[in-house]
Design a protein around this motif. Sequence first.
Motif, PDB file in Angstrom:
ATOM      1  N   TYR A 242       0.878  -1.168   0.160  1.00  0.00           N
ATOM      2  CA  TYR A 242       0.141   0.007   0.024  1.00  0.00           C
ATOM      3  C   TYR A 242       0.868   1.498   0.002  1.00  0.00           C
ATOM      4  CZ  TYR A 242      -3.981  -3.044   1.281  1.00  0.00           C
ATOM      5  OH  TYR A 242      -4.633  -4.231   1.329  1.00  0.00           O
ATOM      6  N   GLU A 243       1.970   1.180   0.803  1.00  0.00           N
ATOM      7  CA  GLU A 243       2.732   2.560   0.734  1.00  0.00           C
ATOM      8  C   GLU A 243       3.382   2.641  -0.616  1.00  0.00           C
ATOM      9  OE1 GLU A 243       5.106   1.641   4.316  1.00  0.00           O
ATOM     10  OE2 GLU A 243       3.916   2.585   5.521  1.00  0.00           O
ATOM     11  N   GLN A 244       3.920   1.593  -1.278  1.00  0.00           N
ATOM     12  CA  GLN A 244       4.347   1.620  -2.402  1.00  0.00           C
ATOM     13  C   GLN A 244       3.440   2.231  -3.546  1.00  0.00           C
ATOM     14  OE1 GLN A 244       6.974  -1.673  -4.186  1.00  0.00           O
ATOM     15  NE2 GLN A 244       6.563  -2.505  -1.988  1.00  0.00           N
ATOM     16  N   ARG A 250      -0.341   9.310  -4.710  1.00  0.00           N
ATOM     17  CA  ARG A 250      -0.674   9.736  -3.205  1.00  0.00           C
ATOM     18  C   ARG A 250      -1.996   9.954  -2.535  1.00  0.00           C
ATOM     19  NH1 ARG A 250      -1.180  15.279  -2.556  1.00  0.00           N
ATOM     20  NH2 ARG A 250      -0.514  16.530  -4.126  1.00  0.00           N
ATOM     21  N   SER A 255      -5.561   2.425  -1.702  1.00  0.00           N
ATOM     22  CA  SER A 255      -4.223   2.342  -1.007  1.00  0.00           C
ATOM     23  C   SER A 255      -4.364   3.082   0.392  1.00  0.00           C
ATOM     24  CB  SER A 255      -3.352   2.653  -1.742  1.00  0.00           C
ATOM     25  OG  SER A 255      -3.166   1.849  -2.805  1.00  0.00           O
ATOM     26  N   ARG A 259      -3.863   0.982   3.700  1.00  0.00           N
ATOM     27  CA  ARG A 259      -2.882   0.963   4.681  1.00  0.00           C
ATOM     28  C   ARG A 259      -3.364   1.466   6.088  1.00  0.00           C
ATOM     29  NH1 ARG A 259       0.984   6.421   3.754  1.00  0.00           N
ATOM     30  NH2 ARG A 259      -1.098   7.438   4.144  1.00  0.00           N
ATOM     31  N   GLU A 263      -2.704  -1.014   9.301  1.00  0.00           N
ATOM     32  CA  GLU A 263      -2.244  -0.037  10.507  1.00  0.00           C
ATOM     33  C   GLU A 263      -3.009  -0.405  11.717  1.00  0.00           C
ATOM     34  OE1 GLU A 263      -2.061   4.036   8.941  1.00  0.00           O
ATOM     35  OE2 GLU A 263       0.363   3.972   8.635  1.00  0.00           O
TER      36      GLU A 263
END
Length: 442
Positions: A242-244, A250, A255, A259, A263
């Motif tokens: 997800y961070e990629q 952004r 995503s 994320r 978390e």
Amino acid sequence: MTHVRRFLPLLGCLLLGCVLLALFAPGGLLRRDDGPPSRVEGRPKGWSPYELSGYIEDAQEHLRHHPDDAATWASLGGVYLEQARRSADVTYYGKAQGAFECSLRLPADDGGPNIDAVIGMGALANARHDFTGGLRWAEQARKAAPYRWALYGVLTDAYLELGDYEQAQSALRRMLQGRPDLASFTRAARLEHLHGRTGPARTALERAREIAGDPAEYAFVLWQLGELAWSGGDPRAALGFYEQALAADRTHAPSLAGRARAEAALGRTGQALRGYAAAVARSPSFVVEYGELLEHLGDRAGARRQYTVFSGQLKLLAANGINDDLAVGRFEADHGDPDTAVRHLRAEWARRQSVEVADALAWALHRAGHETEAAGYAARAARLGGRDALFAYHRGEIERALGHAGAARAYLAQALSINPHFSPHGAARARAALARLESDAT
């Protein structure tokens, strides 16, 4: 339980994959071999076909002077569909329909109907959850132009959602043989995952990642890889994907939500709540998932606010031609009236008999107290052999209600082994129910 999130992979296919197929079609906006249609002139230097607002402005200006350009009308309709996906603004569906219809009223270069517009109408029908309509448009395209590979993506999606998995496999095989690209590989991954073949699904997504041609495509594929890791019970790996994806785009709302979900599973509650707030600001698709986390954390007022947004979104969807009995039924089963859920889901089952609808109807019947019938639908939901934690949890609870302690223990344990974080409430309830069953057995 996070029922409503379960239709997001479908939206990913229909509102990105299906749209991409229409756009990658010969004459479509995003063909890799040709680039954007050359007839739309006046673009600034460095313009990208993925800058949708720029293309829309240029296409509209071009069509004011050349209203008989059927190909540009079809391309504009496809871009409106993609804009709907990116912005979560369903009013673009009406604009897409208008553009496609303008194209269909005009003769194509060969004197026949514009096949790109026919395929686009199929993609639009699927996006509106009219899968029978999507199938009808795609078959019309196949009769006229069987080598337009984009139509097989529309067929694949329609057959998948109608529950005809053999036909979906056949259409996808034809598509892969004719044009192995991002749209076909992402569909292959979904079908493999439905059958429980995680390794081949991951391989297909890795192939798609290798050929992704723009940040939006790259983010989409990475999100799908994250979803695959998440469904397999690995929130750390999912978080990495997800961070990629967000590093590439952004603003990619799926995503952002993924994320946040990862978390939350890792105990980073504050970050998860902020992440969900950012996701729902981009797209209302995640309000129920956000609300369920808030409810799990004891913020019932906050959860109700999110559920109210969801109800409002359903009305907006209905006003734009989308009546989603599956989403309504799932929501009502957990947060409303189970009998209402059963009514909506029986209507959905009459239209399409997919494993997702079978599971949702099984759960609604269980919540309404109809356990024997629920067990039959739960068994149908498992018929493809996929490994789905939520399906297993539902089946475990149904077996427990029927007094089948051994089967209940097996399915509840299976759910937690597949993904111990599959939903905030569901996972906690599965653990509690399993503990009680094991205690009773000793």
